[in-house]
Design a protein around this motif. Structure first.
Motif, PDB file in Angstrom:
ATOM      1  N   LYS A   1       0.805  -1.288   0.088  1.00  0.00           N
ATOM      2  CA  LYS A   1      -0.036  -0.047   0.094  1.00  0.00           C
ATOM      3  C   LYS A   1       0.831   1.363   0.074  1.00  0.00           C
ATOM      4  O   LYS A   1       2.024   1.290   0.726  1.00  0.00           O
ATOM      5  CB  LYS A   1      -1.020   0.018   1.355  1.00  0.00           C
TER       6      LYS A   1
ATOM      7  N   PRO B   1       2.065   5.074   0.824  1.00  0.00           N
ATOM      8  CA  PRO B   1       1.912   5.860   2.282  1.00  0.00           C
ATOM      9  C   PRO B   1       0.715   6.526   2.205  1.00  0.00           C
ATOM     10  O   PRO B   1       0.261   7.229   1.126  1.00  0.00           O
ATOM     11  CB  PRO B   1       3.284   6.845   1.855  1.00  0.00           C
ATOM     12  N   SER B   2       0.170   6.623   3.162  1.00  0.00           N
ATOM     13  CA  SER B   2      -1.089   7.366   3.510  1.00  0.00           C
ATOM     14  C   SER B   2      -1.116   8.714   3.139  1.00  0.00           C
ATOM     15  O   SER B   2      -1.994   9.535   2.952  1.00  0.00           O
ATOM     16  CB  SER B   2      -1.842   6.866   4.783  1.00  0.00           C
ATOM     17  N   TYR B   3       0.196   9.429   3.563  1.00  0.00           N
ATOM     18  CA  TYR B   3       0.133  10.539   3.481  1.00  0.00           C
ATOM     19  C   TYR B   3       0.327  11.168   2.001  1.00  0.00           C
ATOM     20  O   TYR B   3       1.152  10.584   1.208  1.00  0.00           O
ATOM     21  CB  TYR B   3       1.359  11.236   4.129  1.00  0.00           C
TER      22      TYR B   3
ATOM     23  N   ARG C   1       9.415   4.259   6.941  1.00  0.00           N
ATOM     24  CA  ARG C   1       8.192   3.743   8.020  1.00  0.00           C
ATOM     25  C   ARG C   1       8.748   3.062   8.964  1.00  0.00           C
ATOM     26  O   ARG C   1       9.419   1.856   8.939  1.00  0.00           O
ATOM     27  CB  ARG C   1       7.156   3.165   7.135  1.00  0.00           C
TER      28      ARG C   1
ATOM     29  N   SER D   1       0.673   9.353  11.666  1.00  0.00           N
ATOM     30  CA  SER D   1      -0.460   9.421  10.985  1.00  0.00           C
ATOM     31  C   SER D   1      -1.424   8.960  11.810  1.00  0.00           C
ATOM     32  O   SER D   1      -1.153   8.502  13.112  1.00  0.00           O
ATOM     33  CB  SER D   1      -0.422   8.362   9.837  1.00  0.00           C
ATOM     34  N   ASP D   2      -2.790   9.081  11.587  1.00  0.00           N
ATOM     35  CA  ASP D   2      -3.911   8.541  12.585  1.00  0.00           C
ATOM     36  C   ASP D   2      -3.831   9.319  13.857  1.00  0.00           C
ATOM     37  O   ASP D   2      -4.159   8.984  15.137  1.00  0.00           O
ATOM     38  CB  ASP D   2      -3.821   7.149  12.829  1.00  0.00           C
TER      39      ASP D   2
ATOM     40  N   TRP E   1      -2.717  13.818  10.261  1.00  0.00           N
ATOM     41  CA  TRP E   1      -1.171  13.724  10.472  1.00  0.00           C
ATOM     42  C   TRP E   1      -0.506  14.639  11.360  1.00  0.00           C
ATOM     43  O   TRP E   1      -0.745  15.982  11.112  1.00  0.00           O
ATOM     44  CB  TRP E   1      -0.567  13.724   9.082  1.00  0.00           C
TER      45      TRP E   1
END
Length: 332
Positions: free
Chosen positions: A34, A36-38, A204, A225-226, A231
């Motif tokens: 996946k 990176p969520s950022y 990470r 995150s979260d 962030w």
């Protein structure tokens, strides 16, 4: 970089190419992992920034004091990027950066006299034509970029044209670490060293909520995150800026004031649909600020300004997308 000046024209050209670089390597080597969520790619951005009263001292090249006082700055920026051509490994885009600054100066005409206020309003526009080419060298992805920057205070009278190019090789180490090494080539007499090393690093940690994001010579950022559904970031960023000065009898000709600032502090960002809203606060430290004639070398300045470290506040909103260009632009 010996003179520590990284002006906004360099950062503007780097922003798009670094985002494409990160997504390109992820697409190739981390297909099952996946992203990176950022959100990294933001083709549209607006920000408001306020810097509190900062005491300053101006000196000429002979180190004589020619001015003292305080300055308060409010700055509004808007940035937009749009792809205009795409074919296989080549992508061409246009970028525009508009900056409006209001600078209030509080100066003394006499040593024991009262402070006198004066305010200047500044408008500045940078138009950039950027090209990106993705290739392979020694079986590793390589990103090449080229940028031409046209700068003007009003989109009519061009004050300066500069150019920049870069080449970066991408390395991936597992699913938690990736980095790149490269060189930045700058065609601008103010830069003492026209070839500057570039380094990006993303990692990470074992706790997947934490990541380290490094883009040298631009920023070092630790991000979580979260955090309140968004962030949290802690770190330091180096920003360069400049503005053209009105012609006067004291400074006849084409002059600009250049400065480089370190912004250290904490920030918070949160997604609202496809928009990211964020705030950041901390302290601004000026590395260097100089008035000089356009196209002159950095050492050939008119005066140098030293500022004390002061608090700042930044509010920004941007539009985030998964990729700036069509996915085929990331194929080998």
């Amino acid at each position: 970089m010996r003179n520590f000046v990284i002006i906004r024209r360099m950062l503007l050209g780097l922003s798009t190419s670094l985002s494409i670089l990160v997504h390109a390597q992820t697409k190739d080597s981390l297909v099952t992992h996946k992203l990176p969520s950022y959100p990294l790619i933001r083709p549209f951005m607006m920000q408001y920034e306020r810097i509190n009263n900062a005491e300053y001292t101006q000196r000429d090249r002979n180190k004589n004091i020619i001015g003292e006082g305080q300055a308060q700055t409010t700055r509004f920026r808007t940035f937009a990027s749009m792809p205009v051509y795409q074919k296989e490994k080549i992508v061409i885009s246009t970028n525009v950066l508009y900056t409006h600054e209001s600078i209030s100066n509080y100066t003394k005409t006499q040593v024991s006299g009262p402070l006198t206020k004066s305010t200047i309003q500044i408008n500045d526009v940078d138009l950039t034509l950027s090209g990106v080419y993705r290739g392979i060298l020694w079986k590793r992805p390589v990103i090449h970029t080229a940028n031409i920057i046209v700068s003007s205070p009003n989109l009519i009278h061009v004050k300066k044209v500069s150019a920049m190019a870069s080449s970066s090789m991408i390395f991936v180490k597992g699913v938690q670490t990736r980095y790149s090494l490269g060189l930045l080539f700058v065609l601008d007499p103010v830069i003492a060293i026209p070839v500057i090393p570039m380094f990006t690093y993303w990692h990470r940690f074992d706790n997947p909520l934490w990541e380290l994001d490094v883009v040298l010579p631009q920023k070092i950022m630790l991000r979580r995150s979260d955090f309140l559904n968004g962030w949290l970031s802690i770190g330091t960023e180096l920003y360069g800026n400049s503005f053209f000065t009105p012609e006067s009898t004291q400074l006849p000709g084409n002059y600009e004031y250049r400065y480089a600032d370190l912004f250290s502090g904490v920030g918070y960002e949160r997604m609202l649909g496809k928009l990211i809203v964020g705030v950041r606060t901390g302290f601004r430290s000026t590395v260097q600020g100089r008035m000089l004639k356009v196209y002159n070398r950095n050492k050939d300045y008119v005066f140098d300004t030293k500022n004390k470290t002061v608090p700042y506040f930044n509010l920004h909103i941007s539009w985030a997308v998964p990729y700036l260009f069509k996915p085929k632009a990331l194929k080998k």
